[in-house]
Design an enzyme around this catalytic site. Structure first.
Site, PDB file in Angstrom:
ATOM      1  N   GLU A  28     -93.983  65.867  55.261  1.00 49.02           N
ATOM      2  CA  GLU A  28     -93.757  64.944  54.155  1.00 49.02           C
ATOM      3  C   GLU A  28     -92.757  65.607  53.205  1.00 49.02           C
ATOM      4  O   GLU A  28     -93.085  66.616  52.546  1.00 49.02           O
ATOM      5  CB  GLU A  28     -95.079  64.667  53.411  1.00 49.02           C
ATOM      6  N   GLN A  47     -83.158  58.893  40.736  1.00 45.41           N
ATOM      7  CA  GLN A  47     -81.873  59.056  41.429  1.00 45.41           C
ATOM      8  C   GLN A  47     -81.946  60.184  42.441  1.00 45.41           C
ATOM      9  O   GLN A  47     -82.516  61.230  42.154  1.00 45.41           O
ATOM     10  CB  GLN A  47     -80.771  59.360  40.394  1.00 45.41           C
ATOM     11  N   ARG A  59     -72.207  76.001  42.830  1.00 43.60           N
ATOM     12  CA  ARG A  59     -72.208  74.819  41.965  1.00 43.60           C
ATOM     13  C   ARG A  59     -73.182  75.091  40.811  1.00 43.60           C
ATOM     14  O   ARG A  59     -74.333  75.429  41.052  1.00 43.60           O
ATOM     15  CB  ARG A  59     -72.660  73.570  42.740  1.00 43.60           C
ATOM     16  N   HIS A  62     -75.558  73.913  35.555  1.00 42.54           N
ATOM     17  CA  HIS A  62     -75.416  72.635  34.854  1.00 42.54           C
ATOM     18  C   HIS A  62     -76.755  72.122  34.338  1.00 42.54           C
ATOM     19  O   HIS A  62     -77.811  72.413  34.904  1.00 42.54           O
ATOM     20  CB  HIS A  62     -74.863  71.575  35.822  1.00 42.54           C
ATOM     21  N   LYS A  72     -85.552  68.107  38.310  1.00 42.90           N
ATOM     22  CA  LYS A  72     -85.006  67.982  39.663  1.00 42.90           C
ATOM     23  C   LYS A  72     -85.967  68.561  40.692  1.00 42.90           C
ATOM     24  O   LYS A  72     -86.631  69.559  40.423  1.00 42.90           O
ATOM     25  CB  LYS A  72     -83.666  68.733  39.759  1.00 42.90           C
ATOM     26  N   HIS A 119     -79.254  74.571  36.091  1.00 43.77           N
ATOM     27  CA  HIS A 119     -79.468  74.659  37.547  1.00 43.77           C
ATOM     28  C   HIS A 119     -78.154  74.923  38.258  1.00 43.77           C
ATOM     29  O   HIS A 119     -77.086  74.446  37.836  1.00 43.77           O
ATOM     30  CB  HIS A 119     -80.071  73.346  38.060  1.00 43.77           C
ATOM     31  N   TYR A 132     -81.321  66.382  46.374  1.00 46.94           N
ATOM     32  CA  TYR A 132     -82.256  66.522  45.258  1.00 46.94           C
ATOM     33  C   TYR A 132     -82.529  65.209  44.541  1.00 46.94           C
ATOM     34  O   TYR A 132     -81.673  64.324  44.481  1.00 46.94           O
ATOM     35  CB  TYR A 132     -81.799  67.585  44.257  1.00 46.94           C
ATOM     36  N   GLU A 143     -73.436  66.033  29.811  1.00 46.67           N
ATOM     37  CA  GLU A 143     -73.416  67.231  30.661  1.00 46.67           C
ATOM     38  C   GLU A 143     -73.116  68.485  29.861  1.00 46.67           C
ATOM     39  O   GLU A 143     -72.253  68.480  28.967  1.00 46.67           O
ATOM     40  CB  GLU A 143     -72.363  67.061  31.770  1.00 46.67           C
ATOM     41  N   ASP A 170     -66.398  74.873  36.277  1.00 53.78           N
ATOM     42  CA  ASP A 170     -67.464  75.878  36.165  1.00 53.78           C
ATOM     43  C   ASP A 170     -66.895  77.248  35.798  1.00 53.78           C
ATOM     44  O   ASP A 170     -67.513  77.999  35.044  1.00 53.78           O
ATOM     45  CB  ASP A 170     -68.261  75.948  37.473  1.00 53.78           C
TER      46      ASP A 170
HETATM   47  C1  LIG Z   1     -74.011  65.061  39.235  1.00 55.34           C
HETATM   48  C2  LIG Z   1     -73.259  63.781  39.494  1.00 55.34           C
HETATM   49  C3  LIG Z   1     -71.888  63.767  39.714  1.00 55.34           C
HETATM   50  N1  LIG Z   1     -71.248  62.580  39.942  1.00 55.34           N
HETATM   51  C4  LIG Z   1     -69.816  62.625  40.208  1.00 55.34           C
HETATM   52  C5  LIG Z   1     -68.986  63.270  39.115  1.00 55.34           C
HETATM   53  C6  LIG Z   1     -67.841  63.922  39.862  1.00 55.34           C
HETATM   54  O1  LIG Z   1     -66.789  62.993  40.031  1.00 55.34           O
HETATM   55  C7  LIG Z   1     -68.436  64.241  41.237  1.00 55.34           C
HETATM   56  C8  LIG Z   1     -68.794  65.697  41.410  1.00 55.34           C
HETATM   57  O2  LIG Z   1     -69.577  66.069  40.287  1.00 55.34           O
HETATM   58  P1  LIG Z   1     -69.815  67.592  39.969  1.00 55.34           P
HETATM   59  O3  LIG Z   1     -68.566  68.380  40.210  1.00 55.34           O
HETATM   60  O4  LIG Z   1     -70.454  67.676  38.607  1.00 55.34           O
HETATM   61  O5  LIG Z   1     -70.879  67.988  41.103  1.00 55.34           O
HETATM   62  P2  LIG Z   1     -71.742  69.309  41.137  1.00 55.34           P
HETATM   63  O6  LIG Z   1     -70.925  70.497  40.738  1.00 55.34           O
HETATM   64  O7  LIG Z   1     -72.434  69.336  42.445  1.00 55.34           O
HETATM   65  O8  LIG Z   1     -72.805  69.065  39.991  1.00 55.34           O
HETATM   66  C9  LIG Z   1     -74.186  69.226  40.195  1.00 55.34           C
HETATM   67  O9  LIG Z   1     -74.388  70.603  40.288  1.00 55.34           O
HETATM   68  C10 LIG Z   1     -75.648  71.125  39.959  1.00 55.34           C
HETATM   69  C11 LIG Z   1     -76.151  71.904  41.140  1.00 55.34           C
HETATM   70  C12 LIG Z   1     -76.655  70.205  39.446  1.00 55.34           C
HETATM   71  O10 LIG Z   1     -77.840  70.522  39.405  1.00 55.34           O
HETATM   72  C13 LIG Z   1     -76.259  68.903  38.891  1.00 55.34           C
HETATM   73  O11 LIG Z   1     -77.037  67.892  39.481  1.00 55.34           O
HETATM   74  C14 LIG Z   1     -74.842  68.554  39.029  1.00 55.34           C
HETATM   75  O12 LIG Z   1     -74.209  68.964  37.826  1.00 55.34           O
HETATM   76  O13 LIG Z   1     -69.621  63.438  41.355  1.00 55.34           O
HETATM   77  C15 LIG Z   1     -71.910  61.370  39.964  1.00 55.34           C
HETATM   78  O14 LIG Z   1     -71.301  60.303  40.175  1.00 55.34           O
HETATM   79  N2  LIG Z   1     -73.268  61.361  39.733  1.00 55.34           N
HETATM   80  C16 LIG Z   1     -73.959  62.510  39.499  1.00 55.34           C
HETATM   81  O15 LIG Z   1     -75.205  62.456  39.307  1.00 55.34           O
END
Ligand SMILES: Cc1cn([C@H]2C[C@H](O)[C@@H](COP(=O)(O)OP(=O)(O)O[C@H]3O[C@H](C)C(=O)[C@H](O)[C@H]3O)O2)c(=O)[nH]c1=O
Length: 181
Positions: A28, A47, A59, A62, A72, A119, A132, A143, A170
């Site tokens: 599960e 979500q 990554r 954030h 999460k 995270h 997640y 953010e 980042d």
């Molecule tokens: C988080 C998110 C992003 N986006 C879009 C925004 C950007 O155009 C694209 C990539 O986003 P980002 O570069 O922020 O993705 P990650 O670097 O993986 O961000 C995540 O990284 C760490 C590990 C986290 O825990 C967060 O959930 C989240 O911040 O997806 C969306 O449309 N919806 C969303 O919920």
């Protein structure tokens, strides 16, 4: 399912019961009632997110601030990552402390990260698919983030510096000292 609370109150490592037979395995991957028993409150995930990354990608770190803060429930369905949660709850006794857990398709471990945490994760296999659940929706304006190589938090990502792949966003993120002001 086995739940182990980390040193950061409310942050749990979850290990599902895996049923193996000649066909393969079953477990599960999410059970609201069991998670509610562990947390002491009903989770309200709204979500699901999924990302795929190559070896060396980091990554994070954030979080979404204020009313858009997200709890999460994270797991890995391909490869392996070092997953890191940093306690950013202002009144927490463990404020600024972090936990790092290896999550993999093989160990099937999950990490529940409450609201108020930074995270991030690093990919320690050729590829990793990260899945997640979030209990609040995406809100770009809220953010916030901290540089994943911040010296004060001092996370061991398990990746040689010259192999790290970190987004410009980042790399340019603030220090934890600036974040906490
Ligand atoms: C988080 C998110 C992003 N986006 C879009 C925004 C950007 O155009 C694209 C990539 O986003 P980002 O570069 O922020 O993705 P990650 O670097 O993986 O961000 C995540 O990284 C760490 C590990 C986290 O825990 C967060 O959930 C989240 O911040 O997806 C969306 O449309 N919806 C969303 O919920």
């Amino acid at each position: 399912m086995k739940a182990t609370e980390t040193k950061l109150k409310g942050c749990f490592i979850l290990e599902p019961t895996v049923f193996e037979d000649s066909r393969g395995y079953f477990f599960e991957s999410y059970n609201e009632n069991k998670l509610e028993e562990i947390l002491g409150y009903k989770p309200t995930f709204v979500q699901d997110n999924q990302s795929n990354s190559s070896y060396g990608v980091i990554r994070g770190l954030h979080m979404q601030a204020g009313d858009h803060s997200q709890a999460k429930l994270v797991r890995v369905v391909e490869g392996a990552v070092i997953d890191v949660a940093v306690d950013a709850r202002p009144d927490s006794e463990t404020f600024g402390q972090s936990v790092a857990v290896e999550l993999s398709a093989e160990n099937k471990k999950q990490l529940f990260i409450p609201r108020g945490f930074l995270h991030g994760f690093s990919v320690i296999t050729e590829k990793a698919t990260f899945f997640y659940k979030c209990d609040n929706g995406y809100n770009k304006e809220s953010e916030n983030g901290v540089n994943p190589l911040d010296a004060q938090i001092n996370i061991d990502w398990g990746i040689p510096v010259d192999k790290m792949i970190i987004s410009e966003k980042d790399q340019e993120a603030q220090s934890f000292e600036e974040f906490r002001k």
